[in-house]
Design a protein around this motif. Structure first.
Motif, PDB file in Angstrom:
ATOM      1  N   ARG A   9       0.829  -1.201   0.000  1.00  0.00           N
ATOM      2  CA  ARG A   9       0.000   0.000   0.000  1.00  0.00           C
ATOM      3  C   ARG A   9       0.866   1.256   0.000  1.00  0.00           C
ATOM      4  NH1 ARG A   9      -5.165   0.048   0.585  1.00  0.00           N
ATOM      5  NH2 ARG A   9      -5.130  -2.084   1.337  1.00  0.00           N
ATOM      6  N   LEU A  10       1.936   1.228   0.751  1.00  0.00           N
ATOM      7  CA  LEU A  10       2.857   2.363   0.766  1.00  0.00           C
ATOM      8  C   LEU A  10       3.540   2.520  -0.588  1.00  0.00           C
ATOM      9  CD1 LEU A  10       4.364   1.735   4.306  1.00  0.00           C
ATOM     10  CD2 LEU A  10       2.893   3.637   3.656  1.00  0.00           C
ATOM     11  N   SER A  11       3.913   1.404  -1.204  1.00  0.00           N
ATOM     12  CA  SER A  11       4.531   1.458  -2.530  1.00  0.00           C
ATOM     13  C   SER A  11       3.589   2.079  -3.552  1.00  0.00           C
ATOM     14  CB  SER A  11       4.938   0.046  -2.985  1.00  0.00           C
ATOM     15  OG  SER A  11       5.953  -0.476  -2.163  1.00  0.00           O
ATOM     16  N   LEU A  12       2.288   1.765  -3.468  1.00  0.00           N
ATOM     17  CA  LEU A  12       1.319   2.334  -4.394  1.00  0.00           C
ATOM     18  C   LEU A  12       1.212   3.853  -4.209  1.00  0.00           C
ATOM     19  CD1 LEU A  12      -0.816   1.951  -6.569  1.00  0.00           C
ATOM     20  CD2 LEU A  12      -2.487   1.478  -4.758  1.00  0.00           C
ATOM     21  N   LEU A  13       1.228   4.314  -2.964  1.00  0.00           N
ATOM     22  CA  LEU A  13       1.190   5.749  -2.716  1.00  0.00           C
ATOM     23  C   LEU A  13       2.404   6.441  -3.323  1.00  0.00           C
ATOM     24  CD1 LEU A  13      -0.105   5.859   0.970  1.00  0.00           C
ATOM     25  CD2 LEU A  13      -1.301   6.678  -1.055  1.00  0.00           C
ATOM     26  N   TYR A  14       3.587   5.856  -3.127  1.00  0.00           N
ATOM     27  CA  TYR A  14       4.784   6.412  -3.761  1.00  0.00           C
ATOM     28  C   TYR A  14       4.625   6.459  -5.277  1.00  0.00           C
ATOM     29  CZ  TYR A  14       8.007   6.503   0.260  1.00  0.00           C
ATOM     30  OH  TYR A  14       8.649   6.802   1.435  1.00  0.00           O
ATOM     31  N   ALA A  15       4.104   5.376  -5.850  1.00  0.00           N
ATOM     32  CA  ALA A  15       4.027   5.276  -7.306  1.00  0.00           C
ATOM     33  C   ALA A  15       3.146   6.359  -7.905  1.00  0.00           C
ATOM     34  CB  ALA A  15       3.530   3.882  -7.715  1.00  0.00           C
ATOM     35  N   VAL A  16       1.968   6.583  -7.322  1.00  0.00           N
ATOM     36  CA  VAL A  16       1.057   7.551  -7.935  1.00  0.00           C
ATOM     37  C   VAL A  16       1.570   8.976  -7.790  1.00  0.00           C
ATOM     38  CG1 VAL A  16      -0.975   6.086  -7.742  1.00  0.00           C
ATOM     39  CG2 VAL A  16      -0.395   7.604  -5.853  1.00  0.00           C
ATOM     40  N   VAL A  17       2.188   9.281  -6.652  1.00  0.00           N
ATOM     41  CA  VAL A  17       2.712  10.633  -6.451  1.00  0.00           C
ATOM     42  C   VAL A  17       3.924  10.887  -7.344  1.00  0.00           C
ATOM     43  CG1 VAL A  17       3.804  12.180  -4.783  1.00  0.00           C
ATOM     44  CG2 VAL A  17       1.766  10.889  -4.139  1.00  0.00           C
ATOM     45  N   PHE A  18       4.802   9.892  -7.470  1.00  0.00           N
ATOM     46  CA  PHE A  18       6.011  10.094  -8.258  1.00  0.00           C
ATOM     47  C   PHE A  18       5.762  10.031  -9.758  1.00  0.00           C
ATOM     48  CE2 PHE A  18       8.321   9.801  -4.339  1.00  0.00           C
ATOM     49  CZ  PHE A  18       9.449  10.560  -4.580  1.00  0.00           C
ATOM     50  N   THR A  19       4.639   9.472 -10.184  1.00  0.00           N
ATOM     51  CA  THR A  19       4.298   9.557 -11.601  1.00  0.00           C
ATOM     52  C   THR A  19       4.094  11.012 -12.009  1.00  0.00           C
ATOM     53  OG1 THR A  19       3.280   7.355 -11.591  1.00  0.00           O
ATOM     54  CG2 THR A  19       2.661   8.840 -13.377  1.00  0.00           C
ATOM     55  N   GLU A  20       3.376  11.754 -11.176  1.00  0.00           N
ATOM     56  CA  GLU A  20       3.174  13.181 -11.445  1.00  0.00           C
ATOM     57  C   GLU A  20       4.494  13.946 -11.390  1.00  0.00           C
ATOM     58  OE1 GLU A  20       3.230  17.125 -10.109  1.00  0.00           O
ATOM     59  OE2 GLU A  20       2.964  15.669  -8.505  1.00  0.00           O
ATOM     60  N   PHE A 144       8.555   7.111 -11.478  1.00  0.00           N
ATOM     61  CA  PHE A 144       9.212   8.293 -12.039  1.00  0.00           C
ATOM     62  C   PHE A 144       9.875   7.956 -13.372  1.00  0.00           C
ATOM     63  CE2 PHE A 144      12.656  11.322 -12.515  1.00  0.00           C
ATOM     64  CZ  PHE A 144      12.108  12.531 -12.096  1.00  0.00           C
ATOM     65  N   LEU A 145      10.532   6.800 -13.428  1.00  0.00           N
ATOM     66  CA  LEU A 145      11.189   6.354 -14.650  1.00  0.00           C
ATOM     67  C   LEU A 145      10.184   6.171 -15.785  1.00  0.00           C
ATOM     68  CD1 LEU A 145      13.481   5.028 -16.316  1.00  0.00           C
ATOM     69  CD2 LEU A 145      12.947   2.894 -15.141  1.00  0.00           C
ATOM     70  N   LEU A 146       9.102   5.466 -15.520  1.00  0.00           N
ATOM     71  CA  LEU A 146       8.101   5.239 -16.558  1.00  0.00           C
ATOM     72  C   LEU A 146       7.479   6.550 -17.017  1.00  0.00           C
ATOM     73  CD1 LEU A 146       6.370   2.044 -15.116  1.00  0.00           C
ATOM     74  CD2 LEU A 146       8.082   2.174 -16.943  1.00  0.00           C
ATOM     75  N   ALA A 147       7.275   7.480 -16.090  1.00  0.00           N
ATOM     76  CA  ALA A 147       6.726   8.784 -16.457  1.00  0.00           C
ATOM     77  C   ALA A 147       7.699   9.556 -17.342  1.00  0.00           C
ATOM     78  CB  ALA A 147       6.398   9.582 -15.199  1.00  0.00           C
ATOM     79  N   ASN A 148       9.004   9.480 -17.033  1.00  0.00           N
ATOM     80  CA  ASN A 148      10.000  10.120 -17.889  1.00  0.00           C
ATOM     81  C   ASN A 148       9.920   9.598 -19.320  1.00  0.00           C
ATOM     82  OD1 ASN A 148      12.804  10.391 -15.523  1.00  0.00           O
ATOM     83  ND2 ASN A 148      10.969  11.612 -15.740  1.00  0.00           N
TER      84      ASN A 148
END
Length: 391
Positions: A9-20, A144-148
């Motif tokens: 659950r914590l990993s998912l929170l990191y993922a959505v915030v770091f995508t932006e 972040f990488l995938l968003a880049n």
């Protein structure tokens, strides 16, 4: 003590915030440049959110020590982010001061998001020795990488003026949706009434200063790296790939760190490695920043300049921050980081306009200062200092 929910659950929170963040960090400067703004104005607009975080982050994070739910901060912050991103194109069409005002509001909304998730993750790690902060935080780096990569392709197809604000608005709404649907994560208990505000130890202040100086040395490359590379004929898709190269190195460090000997995971060792790599990267960007073949290894240093520095800072907060002040320590780290970074970003705008790649070289002394503070923390005693007045 209530335990946070699981690492997934914590990993998912990191993922959505770091995508932006993965779209905003490398491509917002390009969007500002596409508006035809002067380099000094761009430097100011990039520095404004950093300056805003100086004032906003620590007070917002201190609310967690008083029992405010972290999920609520993430939800409200993400909704406000989406609104301000959506309004930015219209504001830019009126005048850049209107855009500046929206950028300030945007920064207030986003200020507590990553520190809030860091706070929760450190609490989880302290409660379960099988967990590793770096492995959970790695989800943010992967996002972040995938968003880049996706951002570079979309910018090539749609053009920066259209893609950037649309992508950021949608991603912030997505983060709000995930926070809303997620089960609330328990925070650490608030300080007991009448107990006062625990002081932060000197060694933690020195580590915070070291981490802030090293992270601030990214100011020139964060603000003008993409602009400089495209001015040298490097396509936008390659710009995204260069940022992705740095994040891949960061992910590799996050994945490998738990397997390293404990002595190499100490705050001083990690901060020192980040500082030395930041000095090398600053010099290399000045000398070879227009050569694509050199940029790949230089971007690999990001694994240390950001990754090792981040892990060293989190190790220091986890080890040295007293109970009842962990939210404040997390917010203080972000605020001090922002304070030094705003000066570095403003200076890089002036230096880039005057001397182009000279702006990158001027970041080396900041990294050297961070190295000195990290070494000083090794000798620090348990003396507790804090600038905050006691209640």
């Amino acid at each position: 003590m209530p335990r946070p929910s699981g690492p997934a659950r914590l990993s998912l929170l990191y993922a959505v915030v770091f995508t932006e963040i993965g779209i905003a960090m490398p491509f917002m400067p390009l969007w500002l440049d596409a508006l035809g703004l002067d380099a000094r104005v761009i430097g100011l607009l990039l520095a404004l959110p950093i300056a805003t975080r100086i004032a906003a982050t620590a007070p917002l994070m201190s609310l967690l020590d008083r029992g405010l739910g972290p999920r609520r901060l993430i939800l409200l912050g993400s909704l406000a982010l989406s609104l301000t991103y959506a309004l930015m194109p219209a504001a830019a069409g009126i005048a850049w001061p209107w855009l500046a005002a929206l950028i300030v509001l945007n920064a207030v909304a986003g200020a507590p998001l990553v520190p809030c998730i860091d706070y929760l993750t450190l609490a989880a790690v302290r409660g379960d020795s099988r967990l590793a902060y770096s492995r959970i935080r790695m989800a943010g780096s992967i996002a972040f990488l995938l968003a880049n990569l996706a951002g570079g392709v979309l910018l090539s197809v749609l053009g920066g003026r259209l893609a950037v604000p649309l992508l950021l608005t949608g991603l912030a709404l997505g983060a709000a949706l995930v926070a809303w649907r997620s089960r609330a994560v328990a925070a650490l208990p608030p300080s007991a009434a009448g107990a006062g505000r625990p002081r932060l130890p000197l060694k933690l202040w020195l580590c915070i200063g070291a981490a802030a100086a090293i992270q601030a040395s990214h100011g020139a490359i964060y603000g003008f790296g993409s602009i400089y590379w495209t001015s040298q004929g490097i396509p936008a898709a390659w710009v995204g790939s260069l940022w992705a190269t740095g994040v891949l190195a960061e992910i590799a460090l996050f994945a490998a760190l738990p397997a390293l000997p404990a002595a190499w995971r100490s705050p001083v060792r990690l901060l020192g490695a980040g500082a030395v790599a930041a000095i090398l990267r600053a010099v290399g960007m000045f000398l070879l920043g227009d050569h694509l073949a050199a940029l790949v290894p230089l971007q690999c240093l990001h694994g240390l300049t950001f990754g090792a520095t981040q892990l060293g800072a989190m190790a220091a907060v986890s080890a040295y921050a007293p109970d009842g002040a962990r939210g404040r320590a997390q917010g203080t780290l972000s605020a001090v980081n922002a304070g030094i970074s705003v000066v570095a970003t403003l200076g890089s705008g002036v230096a880039y306009r005057a001397g182009g790649p000279l702006a990158f070289l001027l970041m080396a002394p900041l990294a050297a200062a961070g190295l000195g503070l990290a070494l000083a923390s090794r000798r620090a005693s348990g003396v507790r200092l804090e600038t905050d007045r006691q209640p």
